[in-house]
Scaffold this motif. Structure first.
Motif, PDB file in Angstrom:
ATOM      1  N   HIS A   1      -5.566  -2.956   1.274  1.00 10.30           N
ATOM      2  CA  HIS A   1      -6.921  -2.940   0.728  1.00 10.30           C
ATOM      3  C   HIS A   1      -6.933  -2.962  -0.790  1.00 10.30           C
ATOM      4  CE1 HIS A   1      -5.814   1.298   0.427  1.00 10.30           C
ATOM      5  NE2 HIS A   1      -6.795   1.448  -0.426  1.00 10.30           N
ATOM      6  N   THR A   2      -5.748  -2.959  -1.430  1.00 11.35           N
ATOM      7  CA  THR A   2      -5.688  -3.018  -2.890  1.00 11.35           C
ATOM      8  C   THR A   2      -5.752  -4.452  -3.411  1.00 11.35           C
ATOM      9  OG1 THR A   2      -3.259  -3.114  -2.979  1.00 11.35           O
ATOM     10  CG2 THR A   2      -4.274  -0.934  -2.898  1.00 11.35           C
ATOM     11  N   ILE A   3      -5.749  -5.437  -2.507  1.00 12.38           N
ATOM     12  CA  ILE A   3      -5.797  -6.845  -2.911  1.00 12.38           C
ATOM     13  C   ILE A   3      -7.126  -7.157  -3.589  1.00 12.38           C
ATOM     14  CG2 ILE A   3      -5.845  -9.230  -2.068  1.00 12.38           C
ATOM     15  CD1 ILE A   3      -3.982  -8.359   0.184  1.00 12.38           C
ATOM     16  N   VAL A   4      -7.066  -7.896  -4.686  1.00 12.94           N
ATOM     17  CA  VAL A   4      -8.276  -8.337  -5.370  1.00 12.94           C
ATOM     18  C   VAL A   4      -8.186  -9.847  -5.604  1.00 12.94           C
ATOM     19  CG1 VAL A   4      -8.624  -6.113  -6.511  1.00 12.94           C
ATOM     20  CG2 VAL A   4      -7.293  -7.890  -7.665  1.00 12.94           C
ATOM     21  N   GLY A   5      -9.342 -10.449  -5.874  1.00 16.03           N
ATOM     22  CA  GLY A   5      -9.361 -11.855  -6.241  1.00 16.03           C
ATOM     23  C   GLY A   5      -9.608 -12.800  -5.083  1.00 16.03           C
ATOM     24  N   LYS A   6      -8.979 -13.971  -5.137  1.00 17.48           N
ATOM     25  CA  LYS A   6      -9.282 -15.079  -4.231  1.00 17.48           C
ATOM     26  C   LYS A   6      -9.077 -14.721  -2.763  1.00 17.48           C
ATOM     27  CE  LYS A   6      -8.376 -20.017  -3.542  1.00 17.48           C
ATOM     28  NZ  LYS A   6      -8.208 -19.929  -2.084  1.00 17.48           N
ATOM     29  N   VAL A   7      -8.052 -13.947  -2.458  1.00 11.72           N
ATOM     30  CA  VAL A   7      -7.794 -13.593  -1.060  1.00 11.72           C
ATOM     31  C   VAL A   7      -8.990 -12.850  -0.470  1.00 11.72           C
ATOM     32  CG1 VAL A   7      -6.341 -12.251   0.499  1.00 11.72           C
ATOM     33  CG2 VAL A   7      -5.289 -13.553  -1.355  1.00 11.72           C
ATOM     34  N   ALA A   8      -9.497 -11.870  -1.205  1.00  9.20           N
ATOM     35  CA  ALA A   8     -10.653 -11.116  -0.728  1.00  9.20           C
ATOM     36  C   ALA A   8     -11.889 -12.008  -0.643  1.00  9.20           C
ATOM     37  CB  ALA A   8     -10.914  -9.924  -1.645  1.00  9.20           C
ATOM     38  N   ALA A   9     -12.077 -12.859  -1.646  1.00 14.47           N
ATOM     39  CA  ALA A   9     -13.229 -13.770  -1.642  1.00 14.47           C
ATOM     40  C   ALA A   9     -13.174 -14.711  -0.443  1.00 14.47           C
ATOM     41  CB  ALA A   9     -13.259 -14.559  -2.944  1.00 14.47           C
ATOM     42  N   ASP A  10     -11.997 -15.237  -0.141  1.00 12.15           N
ATOM     43  CA  ASP A  10     -11.868 -16.175   0.979  1.00 12.15           C
ATOM     44  C   ASP A  10     -12.178 -15.500   2.314  1.00 12.15           C
ATOM     45  OD1 ASP A  10     -11.216 -18.214  -0.716  1.00 12.15           O
ATOM     46  OD2 ASP A  10      -9.051 -18.125  -0.335  1.00 12.15           O
ATOM     47  N   VAL A  11     -11.781 -14.250   2.479  1.00  7.61           N
ATOM     48  CA  VAL A  11     -12.095 -13.532   3.718  1.00  7.61           C
ATOM     49  C   VAL A  11     -13.602 -13.362   3.853  1.00  7.61           C
ATOM     50  CG1 VAL A  11     -11.876 -11.330   4.933  1.00  7.61           C
ATOM     51  CG2 VAL A  11      -9.868 -12.364   3.872  1.00  7.61           C
ATOM     52  N   ALA A  12     -14.266 -12.977   2.761  1.00  4.00           N
ATOM     53  CA  ALA A  12     -15.722 -12.815   2.788  1.00  4.00           C
ATOM     54  C   ALA A  12     -16.410 -14.129   3.160  1.00  4.00           C
ATOM     55  CB  ALA A  12     -16.223 -12.312   1.440  1.00  4.00           C
ATOM     56  N   LYS A  13     -15.950 -15.219   2.580  1.00  2.09           N
ATOM     57  CA  LYS A  13     -16.557 -16.527   2.876  1.00  2.09           C
ATOM     58  C   LYS A  13     -16.310 -16.952   4.318  1.00  2.09           C
ATOM     59  CE  LYS A  13     -16.287 -18.205  -1.907  1.00  2.09           C
ATOM     60  NZ  LYS A  13     -15.681 -19.193  -2.831  1.00  2.09           N
ATOM     61  N   SER A  14     -15.126 -16.659   4.846  1.00  2.00           N
ATOM     62  CA  SER A  14     -14.810 -17.061   6.218  1.00  2.00           C
ATOM     63  C   SER A  14     -15.663 -16.315   7.241  1.00  2.00           C
ATOM     64  CB  SER A  14     -13.321 -16.819   6.510  1.00  2.00           C
ATOM     65  OG  SER A  14     -13.036 -15.436   6.595  1.00  2.00           O
ATOM     66  N   LEU A  15     -16.075 -15.093   6.900  1.00  2.00           N
ATOM     67  CA  LEU A  15     -16.894 -14.294   7.814  1.00  2.00           C
ATOM     68  C   LEU A  15     -18.361 -14.701   7.795  1.00  2.00           C
ATOM     69  CD1 LEU A  15     -15.374 -10.762   7.069  1.00  2.00           C
ATOM     70  CD2 LEU A  15     -15.165 -12.035   9.216  1.00  2.00           C
ATOM     71  N   THR A  16     -18.740 -15.536   6.831  1.00  2.00           N
ATOM     72  CA  THR A  16     -20.161 -15.839   6.642  1.00  2.00           C
ATOM     73  C   THR A  16     -20.472 -17.332   6.697  1.00  2.00           C
ATOM     74  OG1 THR A  16     -19.822 -15.821   4.232  1.00  2.00           O
ATOM     75  CG2 THR A  16     -20.511 -13.762   5.256  1.00  2.00           C
ATOM     76  N   THR A  17     -19.581 -18.126   7.243  1.00  2.00           N
ATOM     77  CA  THR A  17     -19.783 -19.575   7.252  1.00  2.00           C
ATOM     78  C   THR A  17     -21.040 -19.988   8.022  1.00  2.00           C
ATOM     79  OG1 THR A  17     -18.318 -19.726   9.178  1.00  2.00           O
ATOM     80  CG2 THR A  17     -17.334 -20.112   7.007  1.00  2.00           C
ATOM     81  N   HIS A  18     -21.451 -19.176   9.003  1.00  2.00           N
ATOM     82  CA  HIS A  18     -22.599 -19.516   9.843  1.00  2.00           C
ATOM     83  C   HIS A  18     -23.884 -18.856   9.361  1.00  2.00           C
ATOM     84  CE1 HIS A  18     -20.979 -15.718  11.190  1.00  2.00           C
ATOM     85  NE2 HIS A  18     -22.076 -15.465  11.879  1.00  2.00           N
ATOM     86  N   TRP A  19     -23.874 -18.245   8.190  1.00  2.00           N
ATOM     87  CA  TRP A  19     -25.056 -17.542   7.704  1.00  2.00           C
ATOM     88  C   TRP A  19     -26.116 -18.531   7.223  1.00  2.00           C
ATOM     89  CZ3 TRP A  19     -24.191 -12.309   4.746  1.00  2.00           C
ATOM     90  CH2 TRP A  19     -23.535 -11.411   5.607  1.00  2.00           C
ATOM     91  N   HIS A  20     -27.329 -18.064   7.152  1.00  2.00           N
ATOM     92  CA  HIS A  20     -28.465 -18.875   6.743  1.00  2.00           C
ATOM     93  C   HIS A  20     -28.301 -19.333   5.290  1.00  2.00           C
ATOM     94  CE1 HIS A  20     -32.666 -19.847   5.701  1.00  2.00           C
ATOM     95  NE2 HIS A  20     -32.808 -20.108   6.986  1.00  2.00           N
ATOM     96  N   PRO A  21     -28.751 -20.544   4.955  1.00  2.00           N
ATOM     97  CA  PRO A  21     -28.629 -21.039   3.575  1.00  2.00           C
ATOM     98  C   PRO A  21     -29.259 -20.117   2.527  1.00  2.00           C
ATOM     99  CG  PRO A  21     -29.233 -22.825   5.054  1.00  2.00           C
ATOM    100  CD  PRO A  21     -29.295 -21.575   5.873  1.00  2.00           C
ATOM    101  N   ARG A  22     -30.221 -19.318   2.930  1.00  2.00           N
ATOM    102  CA  ARG A  22     -30.855 -18.385   1.994  1.00  2.00           C
ATOM    103  C   ARG A  22     -29.842 -17.445   1.349  1.00  2.00           C
ATOM    104  NH1 ARG A  22     -35.421 -13.879   3.806  1.00  2.00           N
ATOM    105  NH2 ARG A  22     -35.946 -13.131   1.697  1.00  2.00           N
TER     106      ARG A  22
END
Length: 401
Positions: free
Chosen positions: A265-286
């Motif tokens: 959980h100490t990881i910062v940067g692109k790895v964390a950002a990519d996980v967040a984006k992968s979990l939300t690919t189906h979210w509303h455009p809003r």
């Protein structure tokens, strides 16, 4: 024969987090000598974490410590949100969600408001900066406290390299959830549990939040088979068209949903950002701009922990050692009361020390007796909310950190 009294031994404070720095401010104004020991090399050594919501109890505690001038600067730094107030939005449809999260999140709007019918919040780094004013010269960086040694006339902090500090009249353990001072003082009774839930902090330009408007929002995705994911964010007025200004958001998932590589959980940067984006690919455009436009470098994982849900345990009082903040009562983010409880510790202990003129018999006992009451209530509220919102459960098999 000299009648000059011997110099007062300093109060030693382990950790330079929010609770420790506010206590230092109190001691500074009371003219009680102190030293802070911080394991990091500087304030900018690591990410400062998410934005904090301040309750009226937290604001009252802070105001009782800071000078009027410093508190005004602090208040001016805080954001004040009104607008639509608290709302739960469906992450997939983009519409208001037909769910009741009362008690599961920070609560309805009435539970968020702290002053002037506003929700008051501040970035952790900004809060730390104000609390550190005037205290910098008393901070020793790169000194990790792992325990203490009682002496005939006081106490010494013991560092990770085996060295010891100067003798102090009191040691205050404020170094967070892995506090060696807390473990030694309580004989292992103070425990912090890994709930299994994980989160991600993110930031994006204010322009990414225009689709929400002003207010406090939970964006809830209950469509996942492996458990719900949600983002909470506080969208404040001002700067909404300035892409150079960032607002923050915090994503939380039930145990097993957010998976940092290697559970690091100490990881910062692109790895964390990519996980967040992968979990939300189906979210509303809003809501997509919050993820698509995020500042990748500021993304960070975090581990959701909690102290014993029944509250702060009792241990034999040691007049020369005590603990504050997360070292005494770690909480989940549910309800947003952890930092507010920590600053109450600082205000209470600082007041008792000021009234006694320093560390005197009975001070730590009085502090711990009062702290256990409000902190145990807060831990219980935080855990109860987290069981509903994050699906966490602490029992005898839950691992500790």
């Amino acid at each position: 024969m000299s009648t000059t009294p011997p110099p007062q031994k300093p109060i030693l404070i382990s950790g330079a987090g929010l609770a420790s720095l506010l206590l230092a401010q109190s001691l500074l104004l009371s003219r009680i000598p102190f030293l802070l020991f911080e394991r990091d090399a500087s304030f900018v050594f690591r990410a400062q974490g998410y934005r904090l919501r301040l309750s009226h109890e937290g604001l009252d505690a802070i105001e009782s410590v800071l000078s009027p001038e410093t508190f005004q600067r602090f208040w001016d730094t805080c954001g004040k949100t009104s607008g639509a107030g608290f709302a739960v939005l469906d992450a997939v449809t983009g519409e208001k969600a037909a769910v009741d999260l009362s008690g599961a999140g920070p609560g309805p709007r009435g539970g968020l408001v702290s002053r002037g019918d506003k929700v008051v919040g501040i970035a952790r780094g900004e809060m730390r900066r104000v609390f550190a004013e005037g205290c910098e010269e008393f901070i020793q960086w790169g000194r990790e406290v792992v325990g203490y040694e009682l002496t005939e006339g006081g106490v010494k902090a013991v560092f990770a390299d085996g060295a010891k500090s100067v003798e102090g009249s009191l040691l205050v353990g404020g170094e967070g959830i892995r506090s060696g001072v807390a473990k030694q003082l309580s004989g292992g009774k103070l425990k912090v549990y890994d709930t299994g839930a994980r989160g991600i902090h993110g930031q994006a330009p204010t322009t990414a939040f225009r689709g929400l408007g002003e207010g406090v929002f939970i964006i809830l995705d209950g469509s996942r088979a492996d458990g719900a994911v949600s983002i909470i964010t506080n969208v404040r007025p001002g700067g909404m068209d300035d892409p150079t200004v960032n607002f923050g958001w915090t994503m939380v998932g039930k145990p097993g949903v957010i998976r940092p590589p290697g559970d690091d959980h100490t990881i910062v940067g692109k790895v964390a950002a990519d996980v967040a984006k992968s979990l939300t690919t189906h979210w509303h455009p809003r809501f997509k701009p919050l993820l698509d436009d995020m500042d990748v470098n500021e993304a960070a994982f975090w581990k959701i922990t909690c102290s014993t849900p029944s509250g702060v345990p009792e241990w034999p009082n040691e007049p020369r050692v005590t603990v504050i903040g997360d070292a005494a009562h770690s909480m989940t983010p549910a309800g947003g009361i952890g930092a507010n409880t920590a600053v109450r510790d600082s205000a209470l202990l600082g007041r008792l020390l000021r009234e006694a003129g320093g560390c005197k018999p009975g001070v730590t006992e009085a502090y711990e007796k009062e702290m256990r009451v409000y902190a145990s209530e807060a831990v219980g509220q935080s855990y109860s909310a987290a069981t509903r919102q994050f699906g966490v459960k602490i029992d005898e098999d839950t691992p500790t950190v």
